[in-house]
Enzyme design. Structure first.
Site, PDB file in Angstrom:
ATOM      1  N   GLY A 127       0.663  -1.373   0.042  1.00 50.26           N
ATOM      2  CA  GLY A 127       0.246   0.269   0.136  1.00 50.26           C
ATOM      3  C   GLY A 127       0.806   1.401   0.661  1.00 50.26           C
ATOM      4  N   SER A 129       1.883   2.914  -3.365  1.00 49.31           N
ATOM      5  CA  SER A 129       1.372   3.589  -4.418  1.00 49.31           C
ATOM      6  C   SER A 129       0.302   5.177  -4.350  1.00 49.31           C
ATOM      7  CB  SER A 129       1.883   3.419  -5.878  1.00 49.31           C
ATOM      8  OG  SER A 129       3.281   3.091  -5.931  1.00 49.31           O
ATOM      9  N   GLU A 244      13.375  -4.996  -2.459  1.00 47.65           N
ATOM     10  CA  GLU A 244      11.714  -4.805  -3.826  1.00 47.65           C
ATOM     11  C   GLU A 244      13.127  -4.625  -5.048  1.00 47.65           C
ATOM     12  OE1 GLU A 244       8.850  -2.772  -5.409  1.00 47.65           O
ATOM     13  OE2 GLU A 244       8.924  -1.791  -3.675  1.00 47.65           O
ATOM     14  N   GLU A 362      14.061   7.430 -13.164  1.00 47.40           N
ATOM     15  CA  GLU A 362      14.249   9.241 -12.655  1.00 47.40           C
ATOM     16  C   GLU A 362      14.491   8.798 -11.488  1.00 47.40           C
ATOM     17  OE1 GLU A 362      12.527   9.032 -16.751  1.00 47.40           O
ATOM     18  OE2 GLU A 362      11.868   7.903 -14.724  1.00 47.40           O
TER      19      GLU A 362
END
Length: 378
Positions: A127, A129, A244, A362
Site C-alpha cells: 500500500g 503508491s 524489492e 528517474e
C-alpha cells in the site's frame, strides 16, 4: 558501493539443482510460463512450495521459516522466475513483508504473521503508491487519525497488485503533519477484508486484472497492527525497498521469452548469435550485481542505493531485450499464435511498466545521485 565480486558456494549451487529438479517434476509439461512477476496467483502452488521450505526462507525457524540466508533465497527465487512459476500469491509477503516484520515488527506480530507466511497461507499486497504520488512516496496523502486504542485510515492506493485476492496490505500513511515531507509517515497493517476497504480492478492494456485501486474510508486499524514506530515510516520503507529493488525479479522477466525463442528459432545466423551474446553478457553482469546486494544484506548492510541501481539497469535491460528479440525474430505479434508469439505479445504490452514498478528510472537515478554526491554509498 557494495558490489564485491561473489559466487555461489557448492551448497548454494546444489540447492539450485534441487529446486530446478523439483520444478521440472511439479510444473505440467504444457505449462505456460509467467514473465517474472507475471506468473499466476496460485495458492496451491505456494503451499506446495512452502512444504519444501522455499517460502519465507529467511524467516527464522522459531517463527516457522527455514532460517536460510538471503543468498539461498536468491537462488530459489531465480530458479522460480526462470521457470515462470506461479509465485504471485506469496510473493510480496515473502519478499518484503516478512523481512519488515523481522526488523520492525513486534514479537506478537512476528508470532502471528510469520508462520502463516512461511506456510503459504497468508498473502500481502503493498500500500505505497497513490494517484497523485507515484514513485514520490513522500507525497502520500493517505492519513491515519488517532482514536483511543487504534487509528482511522482514509485515502486511496493504486497499482495494488492482487489486493482482490490477498489478505492484508501494509499501508504507508501520514500520521502527523511536518514541514519535512519525510517526517510524520508511518506503516499500518490493514486487513483487506475490513469494513471501509473497497477494491476496484485497474484493467491493463492486455486485459489483465491483477492491479487495483484500493479506497480506505475511515478504516479502523488497532494499535497492534502498527508496523514499527509511529513517524518512522519513511526510514522503514527505504530499508524495505532494498529487498524489492535488487532481486532477480528485476532482470528475469524476459527469461521465458529467451527460452521460447531458442526453442522455436534457435540461433540460425551470425546476427542472432551476436544479439544473444550481448544479451547473455549483460544478463550475467546484472546478475552479479544483484547477487552482491544479496550478500551484503546477509552481512547486515542496508544497500538502498545499490538496490536502486540494480533495479535501474535490470529493468532497462529487460525492455531493451524485448526490442532486440522483436527485431531479430521478425514475427507477427500474435497473442493467439505460437508460444513465442504469445510471450512476445505479452512482453511488448507489459514492458513499459517494468521501469515504473518499484520506482521509476528517474527516481532511482535521483537516489543514486544524492547518495554518491554526499558520499553515502559505499
Amino acid at each position: 558501493m557494495i558490489f564485491s565480486p561473489t559466487s555461489l558456494s557448492a551448497a548454494e549451487d546444489a540447492l539450485r539443482h534441487e529446486v530446478r529438479a523439483w520444478l521440472a517434476k511439479t510444473l505440467p509439461t504444457d505449462f505456460r510460463p509467467g514473465l517474472g512477476l507475471g506468473g499466476r496467483h496460485d495458492p496451491e502452488f505456494s503451499r506446495a512450495l512452502a512444504a519444501q521450505g522455499w517460502v519465507g526462507m529467511s524467516i527464522p525457524e522459531e517463527y516457522g521459516g527455514a532460517g536460510a540466508t538471503t543468498v539461498e533465497r536468491f537462488v530459489v527465487v531465480e530458479e522460480l522466475l526462470a521457470a515462470g512459476a506461479p509465485i504471485t500469491a506469496h510473493w510480496i509477503a515473502e519478499r518484503q513483508t516478512a523481512p519488515a516484520l523481522l526488523r520492525f515488527g513486534t514479537e506478537e506480530q512476528r508470532r502471528w504473521f510469520l508462520p502463516r507466511i512461511a506456510a503459504g497461507e497468508c498473502f500481502f499486497s503493498l500500500g505505497m503508491s497513490e494517484p497523485d504520488a507515484g514513485s514520490d512516496l513522500a507525497s502520500v496523502k493517505t492519513t491515519a487519525v488517532r482514536e483511543d486504542d487504534g487509528w482511522r485510515v482514509s485515502g486511496t492506493k493504486v497499482w495494488t497488485t492482487n489486493a482482490h485476492l490477498n489478505h492484508f496490505f501494509v499501508v504507508l500513511c501520514r500520521t502527523s503533519t511536518a514541514d519535512d515531507r519525510h517526517a510524520g509517515l508511518s506503516q499500518l497493517i490493514v486487513d483487506l477484508s475490513s469494513p471501509g476497504v473497497s477494491v476496484s480492478p485497474i484493467p491493463l492494456i492486455d486485459g489483465e486484472l491483477h492491479v487495483n485501486e484500493v479506497v480506505l474510508d475511515d478504516v479502523y486499524v488497532p494499535d497492534d497492527r502498527v508496523l514499527g514506530d509511529i513517524g518512522q515510516g519513511w526510514t522503514q520503507v527505504t530499508a524495505e525497498l532494498a529487498h524489492e529493488r535488487s532481486g532477480p525479479d528485476r532482470y528475469c522477466s524476459v527469461i521465458g521469452l529467451l527460452h521460447s525463442y531458442l526453442a522455436e528459432i534457435g540461433v540460425p545466423d551470425d546476427r542472432s548469435a551476436a544479439a544473444f551474446g550481448r544479451i547473455a553478457a549483460r544478463l550475467w553482469s546484472i546478475r552479479q550485481l544483484s547477487l552482491a546486494v544479496a550478500r551484503s544484506l546477509d552481512e547486515g548492510e542496508a544497500p538502498a542505493t545499490e538496490a536502486a541501481l540494480v533495479k535501474d539497469v535490470g529493468t532497462i535491460f529487460e525492455q531493451q531485450t524485448v526490442e532486440t528479440i522483436r527485431e531479430i525474430a521478425a514475427l507477427e505479434i500474435d497473442p493467439e499464435g505460437s508460444m513465442l508469439q504469445q510471450l512476445l505479445a505479452e512482453c511488448v504490452m507489459n514492458a513499459p511498466s517494468w521501469t515504473l514498478r518499484g520506482g521509476t528510472t528517474e527516481i532511482l537515478r535521483g537516489i543514486a545521485a544524492k547518495a554518491l554526491t554526499r558520499g553515502g554509498a559505499r
